[in-house]
Write an enzyme that holds these catalytic residues in place. Structure first.
Site, PDB file in Angstrom:
ATOM      1  N   HIS A 168      -5.980  60.309 -27.842  1.00 38.19           N
ATOM      2  CA  HIS A 168      -6.407  59.041 -27.426  1.00 38.19           C
ATOM      3  C   HIS A 168      -6.216  58.140 -28.469  1.00 38.19           C
ATOM      4  O   HIS A 168      -5.372  57.760 -28.906  1.00 38.19           O
ATOM      5  CB  HIS A 168      -8.375  58.516 -28.842  1.00 38.19           C
ATOM      6  CG  HIS A 168      -8.505  60.301 -28.651  1.00 38.19           C
ATOM      7  ND1 HIS A 168      -9.782  60.124 -27.759  1.00 38.19           N
ATOM      8  CD2 HIS A 168      -8.870  61.732 -29.507  1.00 38.19           C
ATOM      9  CE1 HIS A 168     -11.020  61.378 -27.867  1.00 38.19           C
ATOM     10  NE2 HIS A 168     -10.285  62.298 -29.008  1.00 38.19           N
ATOM     11  N   TYR A 169      -6.111  56.665 -27.860  1.00 39.34           N
ATOM     12  CA  TYR A 169      -5.752  55.338 -29.072  1.00 39.34           C
ATOM     13  C   TYR A 169      -6.894  55.011 -29.646  1.00 39.34           C
ATOM     14  O   TYR A 169      -8.428  55.117 -28.740  1.00 39.34           O
ATOM     15  CB  TYR A 169      -4.432  54.601 -28.123  1.00 39.34           C
ATOM     16  CG  TYR A 169      -5.964  53.726 -26.785  1.00 39.34           C
ATOM     17  CD1 TYR A 169      -6.901  53.372 -27.085  1.00 39.34           C
ATOM     18  CD2 TYR A 169      -5.333  53.591 -25.719  1.00 39.34           C
ATOM     19  CE1 TYR A 169      -7.754  52.032 -26.029  1.00 39.34           C
ATOM     20  CE2 TYR A 169      -5.785  52.770 -24.149  1.00 39.34           C
ATOM     21  CZ  TYR A 169      -7.078  52.100 -24.570  1.00 39.34           C
ATOM     22  OH  TYR A 169      -7.332  51.964 -23.627  1.00 39.34           O
ATOM     23  N   THR A 170      -7.003  54.495 -30.330  1.00 40.12           N
ATOM     24  CA  THR A 170      -8.106  54.448 -31.528  1.00 40.12           C
ATOM     25  C   THR A 170      -9.023  52.276 -30.571  1.00 40.12           C
ATOM     26  O   THR A 170     -10.145  52.542 -30.447  1.00 40.12           O
ATOM     27  CB  THR A 170      -7.443  53.067 -31.962  1.00 40.12           C
ATOM     28  OG1 THR A 170      -6.957  52.494 -32.272  1.00 40.12           O
ATOM     29  CG2 THR A 170      -7.030  54.231 -33.239  1.00 40.12           C
ATOM     30  N   GLU A 182      -6.084  60.384 -33.166  1.00 40.89           N
ATOM     31  CA  GLU A 182      -5.985  59.020 -32.646  1.00 40.89           C
ATOM     32  C   GLU A 182      -5.283  58.218 -32.741  1.00 40.89           C
ATOM     33  O   GLU A 182      -4.659  58.687 -33.652  1.00 40.89           O
ATOM     34  CB  GLU A 182      -7.746  58.530 -33.211  1.00 40.89           C
ATOM     35  CG  GLU A 182      -8.848  58.974 -32.894  1.00 40.89           C
ATOM     36  CD  GLU A 182      -8.943  58.042 -31.645  1.00 40.89           C
ATOM     37  OE1 GLU A 182      -8.707  57.711 -31.368  1.00 40.89           O
ATOM     38  OE2 GLU A 182     -10.541  58.383 -31.249  1.00 40.89           O
ATOM     39  N   HIS A 227      -7.580  61.431 -24.314  1.00 39.85           N
ATOM     40  CA  HIS A 227      -9.319  61.593 -23.445  1.00 39.85           C
ATOM     41  C   HIS A 227      -9.388  61.027 -22.365  1.00 39.85           C
ATOM     42  O   HIS A 227     -10.279  61.098 -22.066  1.00 39.85           O
ATOM     43  CB  HIS A 227      -9.460  59.985 -24.709  1.00 39.85           C
ATOM     44  CG  HIS A 227     -10.978  59.370 -24.673  1.00 39.85           C
ATOM     45  ND1 HIS A 227     -11.437  59.148 -25.711  1.00 39.85           N
ATOM     46  CD2 HIS A 227     -11.852  61.022 -24.607  1.00 39.85           C
ATOM     47  CE1 HIS A 227     -12.880  59.413 -25.580  1.00 39.85           C
ATOM     48  NE2 HIS A 227     -12.801  60.545 -25.314  1.00 39.85           N
ATOM     49  N   ASP A 270      -7.899  55.909 -22.754  1.00 41.83           N
ATOM     50  CA  ASP A 270      -6.582  56.059 -23.531  1.00 41.83           C
ATOM     51  C   ASP A 270      -5.797  57.520 -22.913  1.00 41.83           C
ATOM     52  O   ASP A 270      -6.696  58.685 -23.001  1.00 41.83           O
ATOM     53  CB  ASP A 270      -7.495  55.697 -25.093  1.00 41.83           C
ATOM     54  CG  ASP A 270      -8.674  56.407 -25.172  1.00 41.83           C
ATOM     55  OD1 ASP A 270      -9.497  56.911 -24.321  1.00 41.83           O
ATOM     56  OD2 ASP A 270      -8.699  57.479 -25.894  1.00 41.83           O
TER      57      ASP A 270
END
Length: 243
Positions: free
Chosen positions: A31-33, A96, A138, A148
């Site tokens: 994921h990215y945050t 993340e 994700h 993401d």
């Protein structure tokens, strides 16, 4: 709690539970945050009011924070599906990666961060039997909701270090590649065979277009437009043959 030797910090999240039905870990989800800072992301992932968590967070300098033990079910995937598994949280490890995301400018992923992500992924894979194609974005598992870690994330680099599944994308071309219901069904079947949750109905419906966009973000990032062009169809076929 199973703690990674690579973690610099341990900030435990209360947002966890047991893996349902004794599910084994079969997916690694990146994921990215999508937040302004890594510190804010850690705080949110550990806030009981957020109802979200992940196993690890990697900040832009490559510092790793662990929040959930790998034996536990973190709440990072939400409503999602991959290869007909619909409780991805029970079957996965979630990482993340701090990045502001598309809504806040979408920065490049720094080299130190990518190196830390690769090292952490290899560490996770050393403990769990996860197939290459089950190292996913994700956006792959929730294409209608998520984008993401996005097209700037370097999946090619990860694959070069033995992580995930990849073929070099077929060069870009112009125009749609499929014109008939039969060809659409064949393409949808390929997406479904690879892992995406699409209906094989011969119609380029919204669900299929979201899956195409997610596929392009991961496997054909030079152009992300949701168009089923020759490059997209060819790249999917080559990925399937490479399994």
């Amino acid at each position: 709690m199973i703690r990674s030797r690579l973690a610099h910090d341990f900030v435990l999240s209360p947002n966890i539970g047991p893996r349902r039905g004794g599910a084994r870990v079969s997916n690694l989800v990146l994921h990215y945050t999508g937040m302004a800072s890594a510190a804010r992301a850690v705080a949110w992932l550990c806030d009981p009011a957020s109802h979200v968590s992940c196993h690890y967070l990697v900040d832009e300098a490559g510092r790793i924070t662990q929040m959930v033990g790998e034996e536990m079910r973190a709440w990072h995937a939400g409503v999602s599906s991959w290869r007909q598994e619909h409780d991805i949280n029970s079957a996965s490890i979630g990482i993340e990666i701090h990045n502001t995301g598309h809504a806040l400018g979408y920065a490049e992923f720094p080299g130190a961060q990518m190196q830390a992500v690769m090292t952490l992924c290899r560490d996770v894979l050393s403990r769990h039997a996860i197939a290459g194609r089950d190292v996913v974005a994700h956006s792959d598992i929730a294409p209608q909701r998520k984008s993401d870690p996005g097209e700037k994330f370097d999946w090619r680099l990860l694959h070069g270090h033995g992580i995930g599944h990849w073929v070099e994308p077929t060069p870009l071309g112009d125009g749609a590649a499929i014109q008939t219901a039969e060809a659409t069904r064949e393409f949808q079947q390929g997406l479904a065979d690879y892992g995406y949750d699409v209906a094989v109905n011969g119609v380029l419906d919204q669900k299929t277009r979201f899956a195409v966009t997610a596929f392009q973000r991961h496997f054909r990032p030079e152009r992300v437009d949701g168009v089923v062009d020759v490059s997209t169809v060819s790249t999917l076929g080559r990925l399937l043959r490479a399994l």
